[in-house]
Structures are given as structure tokens and as C-alpha cells.
Design a protein around this motif. Structure first.
Motif, mmCIF file in Angstrom:
data_model
loop_
_atom_site.group_PDB
_atom_site.id
_atom_site.type_symbol
_atom_site.label_atom_id
_atom_site.label_comp_id
_atom_site.label_asym_id
_atom_site.label_seq_id
_atom_site.Cartn_x
_atom_site.Cartn_y
_atom_site.Cartn_z
ATOM 1 N N ALA A 180 15.333 33.577 -3.943
ATOM 2 C CA ALA A 180 13.958 34.069 -3.820
ATOM 3 C C ALA A 180 13.664 34.440 -2.366
ATOM 4 O O ALA A 180 14.415 34.104 -1.446
ATOM 5 C CB ALA A 180 12.973 33.021 -4.315
ATOM 6 N N THR A 181 12.531 35.102 -2.165
ATOM 7 C CA THR A 181 12.077 35.514 -0.842
ATOM 8 C C THR A 181 10.895 34.651 -0.422
ATOM 9 O O THR A 181 10.017 34.360 -1.231
ATOM 10 C CB THR A 181 11.631 36.994 -0.869
ATOM 11 N N VAL A 182 10.881 34.262 0.843
ATOM 12 C CA VAL A 182 9.754 33.503 1.390
ATOM 13 C C VAL A 182 8.658 34.484 1.793
ATOM 14 O O VAL A 182 8.898 35.429 2.562
ATOM 15 C CB VAL A 182 10.194 32.661 2.606
ATOM 16 N N ALA A 183 7.465 34.276 1.273
ATOM 17 C CA ALA A 183 6.357 35.199 1.519
ATOM 18 C C ALA A 183 5.832 35.070 2.941
ATOM 19 O O ALA A 183 5.676 33.962 3.470
ATOM 20 C CB ALA A 183 5.227 34.937 0.521
ATOM 21 N N SER A 184 5.536 36.191 3.554
ATOM 22 C CA SER A 184 4.859 36.208 4.847
ATOM 23 C C SER A 184 3.378 35.918 4.641
ATOM 24 O O SER A 184 2.872 35.976 3.509
ATOM 25 C CB SER A 184 5.014 37.587 5.490
ATOM 26 N N PRO A 185 2.638 35.638 5.710
ATOM 27 C CA PRO A 185 1.184 35.463 5.556
ATOM 28 C C PRO A 185 0.499 36.676 4.930
ATOM 29 O O PRO A 185 -0.380 36.522 4.079
ATOM 30 C CB PRO A 185 0.714 35.207 6.993
#
Length: 295
Positions: free
Chosen positions: A277-282
Motif C-alpha cells: 500500500a501507499t502511505v498518504a500525504s497530508p
């Protein structure tokens, strides 16, 4: 599985943890620095309590929140600010006279739990969606249906996104009523809190039951406390949710190794990415959650 995961870091909480780890932040400067550390490590959201500087105990002092938020905002670090609005619900009863509250009680009405939210207008604030036998002894957390309706209505007027904190299935049942009654703007945001005595135990099957109870279109995260915190990151992602780590819920990186908030976020980032998965940015978190200022 969730492919775009928001990581929240719960920085300090209000529990009796200050004497258990030197890494638990207490002063506004320490809490703000910890928020910045967590953001730099990959947290899109920081969940903020404040503590009395002298005693280390949890506090509702607006001036303390003001200083933490100012320091975070002036740092130039991009992060979504999530302030607790759960303080003010503690009731400790006398063994002989249960109608007499004793030391440890801090029980106020719904509006009096919100002055820091009204002044500082964070991106998110929490609503603890029910009453709970809070651990052993005579301590209760009190948040009645009508208190929650008053709080939800005021938060909605302020344009702040409520994070609906769910400690058991009955909390979730009521929180869905808030959504149905139009007191929560879309998309609703749920935080499924597992392992807090005596709420929902950290049981993966129970988590799935709760996920299945969520209203259509809801965004949700889940966490578990103590040694279950880091394994629960994977549990939540695999079931389609976002995640929360931090010293509010767990003091250790591994057995006997005390953690910082930044280290817990780094470990969560690794777990999320190892799952593909991808870690979401703010900015991505703002878009997913429908926050003000979303691109």
C-alpha cells in the motif's frame, strides 16, 4: 485491502504513562516537537492531547492547546491537526456513596468540552461516542446520546471534521444514528478503538463485524493498544482501513525497547509499504477525508 493509507500518530494521551517512559511528551514544546517528528516520519495526522506541565496529568487548559497548535502550525511542517474533545467525561464514584463523585472526576457538559476546538478550529476533533466502564474500580467515561448530539451539532457548525471514536458496538450503533440524523457531514470518519478495558477486545473477527456495521461511504481507521498496536496496523490495512500508532496507546517498539512517536510511525510506514500500500500525504488525507483546504 486499503491501497492509500492515512497514518495518525496519537502523541501523548491523558493516561498515567509519563512515569513509564521518558519519551512521553508533557510540555507544549515537547508535544509540538513530537508532532513534528511524527509528521516527518510519515504521519499525515497528529492526534493531540495536552498535559499539566507540573503533574503530567491530562488537561483541558485551552492555553496549553493554543501553544501546541501554534508551534506546530508555525513550524512549516505540513500535517493534519486532530485535537481530542474527549476530556471532561471522567466520573469516579465513591464506594460508600455512589452519588458522590471523588478525586479524579472531571465531568462537564458537551459544550464545555469544546472551547479549544472553538478557538483553534483544528482540521479534526474527536467525539467519544458512548459511555464506558473505564478499566477497574469505579471510573466511568460518560458521554450520553444527547451530549453527543449537542457536541456533534456544534462541531458541524464550526466546520471541523469529527472523528467518531468507537469503543464498542453500541457506540457504533449510536454513531450511525448521528450520521442518519444529519449531524455528521459526509464522509463520516470512524476510529475503531480496540483493547481499551472494558470496551471492544482486540479480536480481528470483532473488527470485521464493526467494519461491516459502518454506513456506506464511511472512512475508518482502527488501532489496538499495547503490544497489539503494531500488528493491528496490518490488520486494519488488510480490512480496508487507515491506521493509528503513537505513545498514547503503546510505549514500546518491541519487547523491552521503548519507542518514540517517530519510531512508531516509521514502523507503521514500513508495515504499510510491505503490504504493497501507499502511505498518504497530508494533502491526500485531506482529500480522502473531505477536509477544508483539500486540493
Amino acid at each position: 485491502m486499503n491501497d492509500e493509507v492515512i497514518i495518525t500518530c496519537a502523541l501523548t494521551g491523558a493516561g498515567d504513562t509519563v512515569g513509564k517512559s521518558e519519551h512521553v511528551p508533557v510540555t507544549p514544546e515537547q508535544i509540538a516537537d513530537s508532532a513534528i517528528e511524527a509528521a516527518n516520519a510519515g504521519a499525515a495526522v497528529v492526534h493531540i492531547h495536552v498535559r499539566d506541565v507540573e503533574t503530567g496529568q491530562g488537561s483541558r487548559d485551552v492555553a496549553l492547546y493554543r501553544e501546541v497548535v501554534r508551534r506546530v502550525r508555525e513550524s512549516g511542517v505540513d500535517v493534519v491537526v486532530n485535537l481530542t474533545a474527549g476530556m471532561g467525561g471522567d466520573l469516579v464514584l465513591d464506594d460508600e456513596d455512589p452519588l458522590k463523585p471523588v478525586d479524579g472526576t472531571d465531568l462537564v457538559n458537551a459544550r464545555d468540552r469544546l472551547p479549544h476546538v472553538e478557538e483553534l478550529l483544528p482540521d479534526i476533533c474527536t467525539l467519544d461516542c458512548g459511555s464506558l466502564n473505564f478499566g477497574e474500580g469505579h471510573q466511568l467515561y460518560v458521554s450520553t446520546p444527547d451530549m453527543l448530539r449537542v457536541g456533534a451539532r456544534r462541531v458541524q457548525e464550526l466546520g471541523v471534521k469529527p472523528e467518531l471514536e468507537i469503543f464498542d458496538t453500541g457506540n457504533l450503533w449510536f454513531a450511525t444514528k448521528l450520521v442518519e440524523e444529519g449531524l455528521i457531514d459526509a464522509p463520516p470518519l470512524f476510529q475503531l478503538c480496540m483493547g481499551i478495558p472494558y470496551g471492544a477486545p482486540p479480536n480481528p473477527q470483532l473488527l470485521q463485524v464493526m467494519v461491516d456495521m459502518l454506513p456506506a461511504g464511511a472512512q475508518w481507521a482502527s488501532f489496538a493498544i499495547g503490544r497489539n498496536q503494531l500488528p493491528w496496523v496490518a490488520e486494519s490495512v488488510l480490512r480496508g482501513g487507515h491506521v493509528r500508532v503513537g505513545l498514547e496507546d503503546n510505549l514500546y517498539l518491541s519487547k523491552g525497547v521503548k519507542a518514540t512517536n517517530g519510531q512508531l510511525v516509521e514502523r507503521a510506514v514500513r508495515i504499510v509499504e510491505d503490504l504493497g500500500a501507499t502511505v498518504a500525504s497530508p494533502d491526500t488525507a485531506r482529500r480522502i477525508l473531505g477536509l477544508k483546504g483539500a486540493a
